[in-house]
Write a protein that holds these residues in place. Structure first.
Motif, PDB file in Angstrom:
ATOM      1  N   ASP A 108     -27.213 -67.811   0.572  1.00  0.00           N
ATOM      2  CA  ASP A 108     -26.958 -67.311   1.130  1.00  0.00           C
ATOM      3  C   ASP A 108     -26.337 -68.811   1.655  1.00  0.00           C
ATOM      4  O   ASP A 108     -26.716 -69.729   2.912  1.00  0.00           O
ATOM      5  CB  ASP A 108     -27.372 -66.747   2.103  1.00  0.00           C
ATOM      6  N   ASN A 129     -28.636 -72.307   8.244  1.00  0.00           N
ATOM      7  CA  ASN A 129     -29.608 -72.661   6.860  1.00  0.00           C
ATOM      8  C   ASN A 129     -28.935 -72.136   5.951  1.00  0.00           C
ATOM      9  O   ASN A 129     -28.168 -70.657   5.616  1.00  0.00           O
ATOM     10  CB  ASN A 129     -30.607 -71.652   6.949  1.00  0.00           C
ATOM     11  N   HIS A 151     -36.219 -68.520  -3.225  1.00  0.00           N
ATOM     12  CA  HIS A 151     -37.305 -68.784  -3.059  1.00  0.00           C
ATOM     13  C   HIS A 151     -37.151 -70.020  -1.908  1.00  0.00           C
ATOM     14  O   HIS A 151     -38.396 -71.393  -1.694  1.00  0.00           O
ATOM     15  CB  HIS A 151     -37.746 -69.964  -4.501  1.00  0.00           C
ATOM     16  N   GLU A 152     -36.246 -70.608  -1.677  1.00  0.00           N
ATOM     17  CA  GLU A 152     -35.800 -72.390  -0.590  1.00  0.00           C
ATOM     18  C   GLU A 152     -34.700 -71.405   0.263  1.00  0.00           C
ATOM     19  O   GLU A 152     -34.122 -70.654   0.492  1.00  0.00           O
ATOM     20  CB  GLU A 152     -34.844 -72.780  -1.740  1.00  0.00           C
ATOM     21  N   THR A 153     -34.906 -72.247   1.522  1.00  0.00           N
ATOM     22  CA  THR A 153     -34.916 -71.906   3.559  1.00  0.00           C
ATOM     23  C   THR A 153     -34.407 -73.455   3.587  1.00  0.00           C
ATOM     24  O   THR A 153     -35.397 -74.252   4.360  1.00  0.00           O
ATOM     25  CB  THR A 153     -35.194 -71.231   3.519  1.00  0.00           C
ATOM     26  N   GLU A 192     -33.404 -74.241  -6.339  1.00  0.00           N
ATOM     27  CA  GLU A 192     -33.986 -72.921  -7.125  1.00  0.00           C
ATOM     28  C   GLU A 192     -34.260 -73.438  -8.397  1.00  0.00           C
ATOM     29  O   GLU A 192     -35.044 -72.813  -8.437  1.00  0.00           O
ATOM     30  CB  GLU A 192     -32.805 -72.217  -6.620  1.00  0.00           C
ATOM     31  N   ALA A 214     -28.928 -75.904  -3.235  1.00  0.00           N
ATOM     32  CA  ALA A 214     -29.766 -74.661  -3.510  1.00  0.00           C
ATOM     33  C   ALA A 214     -30.115 -74.635  -4.755  1.00  0.00           C
ATOM     34  O   ALA A 214     -31.015 -74.137  -5.145  1.00  0.00           O
ATOM     35  CB  ALA A 214     -28.801 -73.497  -2.322  1.00  0.00           C
ATOM     36  N   LYS A 230     -30.043 -70.475   2.341  1.00  0.00           N
ATOM     37  CA  LYS A 230     -30.660 -69.615   1.658  1.00  0.00           C
ATOM     38  C   LYS A 230     -30.912 -69.089   0.180  1.00  0.00           C
ATOM     39  O   LYS A 230     -29.144 -68.669  -0.381  1.00  0.00           O
ATOM     40  CB  LYS A 230     -31.577 -68.309   2.205  1.00  0.00           C
ATOM     41  N   THR A 231     -31.948 -69.317  -0.438  1.00  0.00           N
ATOM     42  CA  THR A 231     -32.190 -68.891  -1.668  1.00  0.00           C
ATOM     43  C   THR A 231     -33.250 -67.699  -2.098  1.00  0.00           C
ATOM     44  O   THR A 231     -33.253 -67.381  -1.059  1.00  0.00           O
ATOM     45  CB  THR A 231     -31.862 -69.869  -2.880  1.00  0.00           C
ATOM     46  N   SER A 280     -28.383 -75.898   7.164  1.00  0.00           N
ATOM     47  CA  SER A 280     -27.328 -76.565   6.492  1.00  0.00           C
ATOM     48  C   SER A 280     -26.673 -77.499   7.752  1.00  0.00           C
ATOM     49  O   SER A 280     -25.948 -77.438   7.636  1.00  0.00           O
ATOM     50  CB  SER A 280     -26.381 -75.085   6.834  1.00  0.00           C
TER      51      SER A 280
END
Length: 146
Positions: free
Chosen positions: A11, A16, A21-23, A79, A75, A18-19, A26
């Motif tokens: 995303d 931010n 599992h991760e944020t 991930e 990202a 976002k995956t 940006s």
């Protein structure tokens, strides 16, 4: 899909990335010299970039420069590290802010496809085919684009 294929959802928010599992923020900024610490550092064409630093300014479009491509690579690396993967064929499923999705969707797809090139990152290397498939192998600790 074979068992070596991974779909990574990213995303691409203005605040931010976002995956699953991760944020992280940006943000990406160039570092003028080789950094002593390489955590969250991306190297591309002899330049170094700090990933997740101060948030990028909102622009008319995310395709004006390569910032969001570089953030996409970061990202992906985060991930895959989280998933414990060192070898995978990677496909991106990407998201944009809802308010601008219709306006930016086609341009963003073209932007990401046009940006495909040989990529090395955090313990991973990626070669992207014309179909958008990426093959990953073991590589040095920081993220690097060649």
């Amino acid at each position: 899909m074979d068992k070596n294929t991974v779909v990574i959802a990213i995303d691409h928010g203005w605040s931010n990335m976002k995956t699953v599992h991760e944020t992280f923020t940006s943000g990406i900024r160039e570092i003028t010299t080789e950094p002593a610490l390489l955590e969250n550092v991306l190297e591309k064409d002899g330049k170094y970039y700090k990933v997740g630093s101060e948030r990028l300014k909102v622009k008319d479009s995310k395709v004006e420069d390569e910032n969001y491509y570089l953030l996409s690579l970061a990202a992906t690396a985060k991930e895959l590290d989280r998933l414990g993967r060192r070898n995978a064929n990677v496909y991106w499923a990407v998201g944009l802010p809802l308010i601008r999705f219709g306006k930016e969707k086609e341009a963003f797809i073209k932007y990401l496809r046009a940006s495909c090139r040989r990529t090395l990152w955090n313990s991973l290397a990626s070669t992207t085919s014309t179909a958008g498939q990426q093959t990953l192998e073991n590589r040095p600790r920081h993220w690097s684009l060649r």
